[in-house]
Write a protein that holds these residues in place. Structure first.
Motif, short mmCIF file in Angstrom:
data_model
loop_
_atom_site.label_atom_id
_atom_site.label_comp_id
_atom_site.label_asym_id
_atom_site.label_seq_id
_atom_site.Cartn_x
_atom_site.Cartn_y
_atom_site.Cartn_z
N VAL C 159 0.83 -1.20 0.00
CA VAL C 159 0.00 0.00 0.00
C VAL C 159 0.87 1.25 0.00
CG1 VAL C 159 -1.60 1.35 1.42
CG2 VAL C 159 -1.97 -1.11 1.13
N ALA C 160 0.44 2.25 -0.76
CA ALA C 160 1.02 3.59 -0.63
C ALA C 160 -0.10 4.55 -0.29
CB ALA C 160 1.69 4.01 -1.94
N LEU C 161 0.24 5.62 0.42
CA LEU C 161 -0.76 6.65 0.74
C LEU C 161 -0.26 7.98 0.20
CD1 LEU C 161 -0.74 4.93 3.91
CD2 LEU C 161 -2.95 6.02 3.57
N ALA C 162 -1.19 8.79 -0.31
CA ALA C 162 -0.76 10.08 -0.85
C ALA C 162 -1.83 11.13 -0.61
CB ALA C 162 -0.49 9.94 -2.35
N GLY C 163 -1.38 12.39 -0.53
CA GLY C 163 -2.30 13.50 -0.38
C GLY C 163 -1.89 14.41 0.75
N SER C 164 -2.89 14.88 1.49
CA SER C 164 -2.58 15.76 2.61
C SER C 164 -3.72 15.75 3.62
CB SER C 164 -2.36 17.19 2.12
OG SER C 164 -3.59 17.76 1.75
N GLY C 165 -3.41 16.20 4.81
CA GLY C 165 -4.45 16.34 5.82
C GLY C 165 -4.33 15.32 6.93
N PRO C 166 -4.87 15.65 8.10
CA PRO C 166 -4.74 14.78 9.25
C PRO C 166 -5.37 13.39 9.04
CG PRO C 166 -6.12 16.68 9.76
CD PRO C 166 -5.55 16.92 8.43
N LEU C 167 -6.45 13.34 8.23
CA LEU C 167 -7.10 12.03 8.05
C LEU C 167 -6.25 11.05 7.26
CD1 LEU C 167 -10.83 13.06 7.46
CD2 LEU C 167 -9.79 12.14 9.53
N LEU C 168 -5.34 11.58 6.44
CA LEU C 168 -4.43 10.71 5.69
C LEU C 168 -3.50 10.00 6.67
CD1 LEU C 168 -3.35 9.95 2.76
CD2 LEU C 168 -1.58 11.63 3.21
N VAL C 264 -5.74 7.69 -1.40
CA VAL C 264 -5.50 9.13 -1.50
C VAL C 264 -6.48 9.91 -0.63
CG1 VAL C 264 -4.48 9.14 -3.81
CG2 VAL C 264 -6.96 9.21 -3.58
N HIS C 265 -5.99 11.04 -0.15
CA HIS C 265 -6.84 11.90 0.66
C HIS C 265 -6.32 13.33 0.52
CE1 HIS C 265 -9.41 13.15 3.99
NE2 HIS C 265 -8.39 13.92 4.34
N PHE C 266 -7.19 14.24 0.11
CA PHE C 266 -6.77 15.63 -0.06
C PHE C 266 -7.66 16.56 0.77
CE2 PHE C 266 -5.36 13.34 -3.82
CZ PHE C 266 -4.06 13.79 -3.98
N GLY C 267 -8.00 16.11 1.96
CA GLY C 267 -8.85 16.91 2.82
C GLY C 267 -10.32 16.66 2.54
N GLN C 313 -22.10 22.20 6.90
CA GLN C 313 -22.22 23.64 7.11
C GLN C 313 -20.84 24.29 6.96
OE1 GLN C 313 -21.19 25.17 10.36
NE2 GLN C 313 -22.13 27.18 10.10
N PHE C 314 -19.82 23.62 7.52
CA PHE C 314 -18.41 24.02 7.41
C PHE C 314 -17.65 22.88 8.06
CE2 PHE C 314 -14.52 26.35 7.93
CZ PHE C 314 -14.55 27.31 6.92
N VAL C 315 -16.51 22.53 7.50
CA VAL C 315 -15.83 21.34 8.02
C VAL C 315 -15.12 21.67 9.34
CG1 VAL C 315 -14.08 19.59 7.59
CG2 VAL C 315 -15.56 20.35 5.72
N HIS C 316 -15.64 21.09 10.41
CA HIS C 316 -15.06 21.29 11.74
C HIS C 316 -14.72 19.98 12.43
CE1 HIS C 316 -17.25 25.40 11.85
NE2 HIS C 316 -15.97 25.62 11.69
N GLY C 317 -15.19 18.88 11.90
CA GLY C 317 -14.95 17.58 12.53
C GLY C 317 -16.16 17.06 13.27
N ALA C 370 -3.67 23.49 3.97
CA ALA C 370 -4.37 24.16 2.86
C ALA C 370 -4.10 23.37 1.58
CB ALA C 370 -3.86 25.58 2.71
N PRO C 371 -5.13 23.11 0.78
CA PRO C 371 -4.92 22.24 -0.39
C PRO C 371 -3.96 22.85 -1.40
CG PRO C 371 -7.11 23.22 -0.42
CD PRO C 371 -6.51 23.56 0.90
N ILE C 372 -3.09 22.00 -1.91
CA ILE C 372 -2.17 22.41 -2.98
C ILE C 372 -2.57 21.58 -4.18
CG2 ILE C 372 0.25 22.49 -3.68
CD1 ILE C 372 0.82 22.45 -0.55
N LEU C 373 -3.30 22.19 -5.10
CA LEU C 373 -3.90 21.40 -6.18
C LEU C 373 -2.96 21.16 -7.35
CD1 LEU C 373 -7.50 22.89 -6.12
CD2 LEU C 373 -6.68 20.80 -5.04
N ASN C 374 -2.06 22.12 -7.61
CA ASN C 374 -1.11 21.96 -8.73
C ASN C 374 -1.78 21.46 -10.00
OD1 ASN C 374 1.19 22.83 -7.43
ND2 ASN C 374 1.62 20.81 -6.56
N LEU C 375 -2.91 22.07 -10.37
CA LEU C 375 -3.62 21.59 -11.56
C LEU C 375 -2.81 21.80 -12.85
CD1 LEU C 375 -7.25 22.65 -10.67
CD2 LEU C 375 -6.41 20.33 -10.98
N LEU C 376 -1.88 22.76 -12.79
CA LEU C 376 -1.02 22.98 -13.96
C LEU C 376 -0.16 21.76 -14.26
CD1 LEU C 376 0.26 26.63 -13.42
CD2 LEU C 376 -0.99 25.78 -15.41
#
Lengths: 97, 372, 468
Positions: C159-168, C264-267, C313-317, C370-376
């Protein structure tokens, strides 16, 4: 790709792609199918590529399966039942296998 | 201030067809301005029929114009596909309508007779057959008809196209052939002058020799300033679409059609709802019932999406092509059926705009008929 | 039936949509105050995503998932005890602002009505495209987590994990505890925290317990000896019919990991489908880059009878979600004259204090991750719309042809027209338009969401049971 963390007590039998399979009771159809060792649940109608459940929470519609003769069911949102007939939606050249 | 020879206001099906025709006719610098409010665009309400069936019941001029448009589509469609490189899901392989009761049939038989007679007087042939249940079922061998279907009508030279792919293809070709498309600007005012007209948007001002107003319902506001009251009113259509199915419905029907992608579109509702693009569960319910009544197998299809869209309807149903009183360099093109008429909107109409000489065949499709 | 204000006078006092922490706590409080409540939830059991299957999960899995998971038990117990009208397995597919709800359950569609609607549909993981993200073996970390909770399933390959955020990181810890073979963790979050997050640090220090939890997760990962890369770019997956390897760049160095699965998890972002479909006004959060329904402290949206509670309503957990559900219940009870405004405010005081305490580290975490999308960086051939197979290149082409509205991109090219109806690609399309045109997301807007919110057979809509 997945296996059970512990031996399950209760099981039900489903018919997956024509073959009987024993799966844990109470789980979603998507989980049950992944638990049998299948890596994908459908092929894209457009590109033919294999696809597998992605979100497991009813958002992505990648887990679509034919369940009890009804096509395009979100299998992560349906619980397995004894005797359920499940077919993966595998198509080649636009025709269903 | 930016300059252009001709400015087309509106980048929808009517505006884009005309703008494309203008660049093809080498009309100089052509600028197409589009406010871009995607969800209100009437092309979304279009069922994608390229047809003359039942058009112009009250107006022989429009009936003939609609007929001519479909003749022209035979060339216009493939040419547009070739120029844009975009497949339009276009074919002139017929359009039908099933009859679910004798009353429906009687009305259509009478209307068809009337249109045939009108056509004969005007020197063309209105092609439409009235079929019994068996004959109608032969058109759709892969789908079983519901038991209520008693027959239908069929016209073999009407056709279909994906209206949104058509819109994209017209815009793309327009740009490729030198047209300038400015999206996301909203025209606030048209200021006529002696030889030049100024167009003010929320961002910029432009000056040009000729202006074409093809802004659908937005045209009403723009021309009101100039003392012209357009006889337009909104009609909402609600549509629903299913998941993809294997190909089984080879010709579009007025009630349902299978698209090139395999989805089924269902749309019958026509209602006055102002500019509300919402959908109602009641309309979805009745449309689903009708579709299943027609083809019982459709009960198994998944309903995936619905939407409402506002059609641009004139008082007498026929389109309006005119210059506005006192300003023969300000043209107005409004009306429904912009998909079927696209072939003419990009040929005859641009020629008229360039030459200033209105062709006889659309003489009567002007503003004067409404006494404004 | 409707009264003079256009509000329905039949059916329930309140309909709560969603039986996660916010929906359950709201329903519990409403029932406590004597209101007639109906809870509609898509899943077969209460708990939402976070407390999924909590009533039936094995003790071994309960152990792995820890305190944050078992915290849901008392909430669900109380819900069962309170026993409000509860429709499990009910997929809501249309909500009208007048309080009428249409849903599908056991193959039958029905109409329900309530004076107030609480939409507590929670959050979803942010979809982020990269080459190979449609290959079998790529799954969201939340999805993998659901397989533990609902299926007792554990990955049996590399398994590999990728992305960002505490849930990852939390998912990594669960997998370590279950003895899964983790080959690498690839984080898009930079190794050195961005400056903007640090201004929130002092406030976050007020909840050392939560910060310590985070630190102990990182220590566990380190101790397990798992290669842990930060600040990676250009994530991609290769494989024939399933994942075979995972690739990324860190600076100029390439990272190549042989793996059978990538989680994967990006928040997480609010699931706004229902709010959008009803017609609630939305606001844009520029740090976490998501839309959320406009609402006041009670969760009241721009529609006075529609409330937003919980992460939707807003992501607070999860814990704040339950508290927000209680606040919403108080506001509705006051509107219904079950309590007066003084009583509402008095009871709200202690809930708000708890909420404030819970939210202390939130701004820090939101800014840190904060998400870093790098869509470019996303190649032209990468699929953006998974359903309709529409690529990045196709979308860039229509934008360059003058298409600057996501709904117009959808109309002309079909992304967002497949079964998921743009739930996966909608936000990405807006981001791509924004990136390409330089327009702000607020000006670009978002996909219009319309019924049905769930695919249903035509037979169901044809035979729908309307309220008499």
């Amino acid at each position: 790709m997945f296996s059970s963390y512990e031996t399950t007590k209760q099981t039900v039998t489903i018919i997956l792609d024509g073959k009987p399979q024993r799966v844990p009771a109470g789980v979603s159809v998507a989980a049950a199918v992944l638990g049998t060792g299948k890596t994908h649940t459908r092929t894209s109608l457009i590109s033919g590529e294999p696809r597998a459940p992605f979100c497991m929470m009813g958002v992505c519609y990648e887990c679509l399966l034919e369940i009890d003769s009804r096509k395009d069911q979100q299998s992560c949102q349906v619980q397995v039942k004894e005797g359920m007939i499940i077919n993966r939606q595998i198509r080649t050249n636009g025709e269903e296998k | 201030m930016k300059h252009a020879d001709i400015i087309v206001i509106g980048g929808g099906a009517t505006g884009a067809a005309c703008a494309l025709g203008l660049v093809r006719e080498k009309a100089g610098t052509v600028l197409m301005l589009d406010k871009t409010f995607g969800i209100y665009r009437p092309s979304r309400a279009n069922f994608g029929l390229t047809g003359y069936l039942l058009k112009g019941l009250n107006d022989a001029v429009y009936a003939k114009w609609a007929f001519k448009a479909i003749q022209e589509w035979a060339e216009f469609g493939p040419q547009l596909e070739q120029d844009s490189g975009i497949s339009l899901d276009f074919a002139l392989n017929g359009v039908g309508e099933p009859f679910l009761c004798e009353e429906e049939k009687a009305v259509r038989v009478q209307q068809t007779q009337q249109l045939k007679e009108m056509a004969e007087v005007n020197g063309y042939k209105y092609n439409c057959e009235i079929l019994d249940r068996y004959e109608f079922s032969q058109l759709i061998p892969k789908m079983e008809l519901g038991e209520k279907v008693i027959g239908g009508m069929f016209s073999s030279d009407n056709g279909h196209v994906n209206p949104l792919f058509m819109l994209r293809a017209m815009r793309k070709t327009y740009i490729n052939e030198g047209g300038i498309f400015i999206a996301g600007e909203s025209v606030m005012e048209i200021i006529p002058g002696q030889s030049h007209t100024i167009i003010k948007t929320n961002i910029e001002s432009y000056v040009c020799s000729k202006v074409v107003v093809a802004a659908g319902h937005g045209s009403t506001r723009l021309l009101n300033h100039l003392g012209v009251k357009l006889p337009l009113f909104p009609l909402r259509g609600q549509l629903m679409v299913t998941n993809r199915q294997p190909p089984m419905l080879p010709i579009p029907l007025f009630l349902v059609r299978q698209t090139g992608e395999g989805t089924f579109m269902i749309g019958v509702s026509i209602e006055q709802a102002g500019h509300d693009i919402g959908t109602t569960v009641e309309a979805m319910n009745s449309q689903a019932k009708k579709a299943i009544e027609l083809f019982p197998i459709m009960a198994e299809f998944n309903w995936v999406r619905s939407w409402g869209a506002i059609r641009v309807i004139t008082q007498d149903d026929s389109p309006v092509y005119d210059t506005i009183p006192g300003h023969d360099n300000i043209f107005v093109l409004v009306g429904h059926s912009a998909v079927s008429l696209a072939s003419l909107h990009s040929s005859i109409i641009p020629k008229w705009i360039i030459s200033g000489r209105k062709p006889k065949e659309i003489e009567n499709l002007g503003l004067r008929r409404f006494h404004v | 039936m409707k009264d003079a204000f256009g509000i329905t006078t039949i059916g329930f006092d309140v309909a709560v949509i969603g039986a996660g922490p916010a929906g359950i706590s709201c329903a519990n409080s409403l029932a406590d105050m004597g209101l007639e409540v109906v809870v509609l939830d898509e899943q077969p059991n209460p708990g939402g995503q976070i407390y999924k299957n909590i009533e039936h999960v094995s003790s071994a899995c309960l152990n792995i998932l820890g305190d944050d998971y078992s915290a849901g038990q008392p909430l669900i117990k109380k819900f069962r005890h309170r026993n409000p009208t509860y429709y499990p397995g009910a997929s809501v597919w249309q909500v009208n602002s007048d309080g009428h709800i249409f849903y599908s359950k056991d193959g039958i569609s029905k109409e329900e009505a309530a004076k107030f609607i609480v939409v507590a549909t929670g959050a979803m993981e942010r979809p982020v495209p990269f080459p190979g993200w449609t290959l079998p073996g790529v799954m969201s970390a939340g999805g993998a987590n659901n397989l533990i909770k609902n299926g007792g399933l554990v990955p049996n390959g590399r398994v590999a994990l990728a992305g960002s955020g505490p849930l990852l990181l939390l998912e990594a810890v669960h997998l370590i505890d279950m003895g899964v073979d983790i080959k690498a963790i690839l984080e898009t979050t930079p190794a050195i925290p961005n400056i903007s997050s640090l201004i929130h640090l002092p406030q976050a220090l007020g909840r050392m317990d939560l910060l310590k939890k985070g630190i102990s997760m990182l220590q566990k990962i380190k101790k397990a000896g798992i290669p842990h890369y930060k600040g990676i770019r250009k994530l991609s997956v290769k494989g024939n019919d399933r994942v075979e390897s995972v690739h990324a760049l860190k600076g100029d160095d390439s990272i190549n990991v042989d793996a059978d699965m990538l989680f994967v998890h990006f928040g997480v972002v609010p699931n706004t489908s229902i709010y959008r479909q009803i017609g609630c006004e939305h606001e844009w959060n520029d740090i976490q880059r998501y839309w959320y329904p406009q609402s006041d402290k009670w969760g009241r949206t721009s529609l006075s009878n529609v409330f937003a509670a919980g992460d939707g309503q807003f992501v607070h957990g999860a814990v704040p979600a339950a508290l927000k559900g209680e606040l919403t219940a108080l506001a509705i009870a006051a509107d219904m004259k079950m309590i007066d405004k003084d009583e509402r405010d008095k009871q709200a005081k202690s809930i708000e204090n708890q909420l404030q305490n819970e939210l202390k580290p939130r701004s820090f975490i939101d800014a840190l991750y904060a998400p870093i999308l790098n869509l470019l960086d996303v190649p032209k051939e990468t699929l953006i719309c998974r359903c309709e197979c529409i690529t990045m290149g196709q979308i860039l082409d229509v934008i360059d042809e003058g298409c600057v509205d996501p709904n117009e991109v959808k109309a002309l090219l079909r992304p967002g027209m497949g079964p998921c109806q743009g739930k996966m690609c909608g936000s990405i399309i807006s981001e791509i338009i924004s990136m390409r045109t330089g327009k702000k997301i607020k000006e670009v807007g978002s996909l219009n969401i319309r019924p049905p919110l769930k695919n249903i057979p035509l037979s169901e809509i044809a035979e729908i049971k309307f309220l008499a």
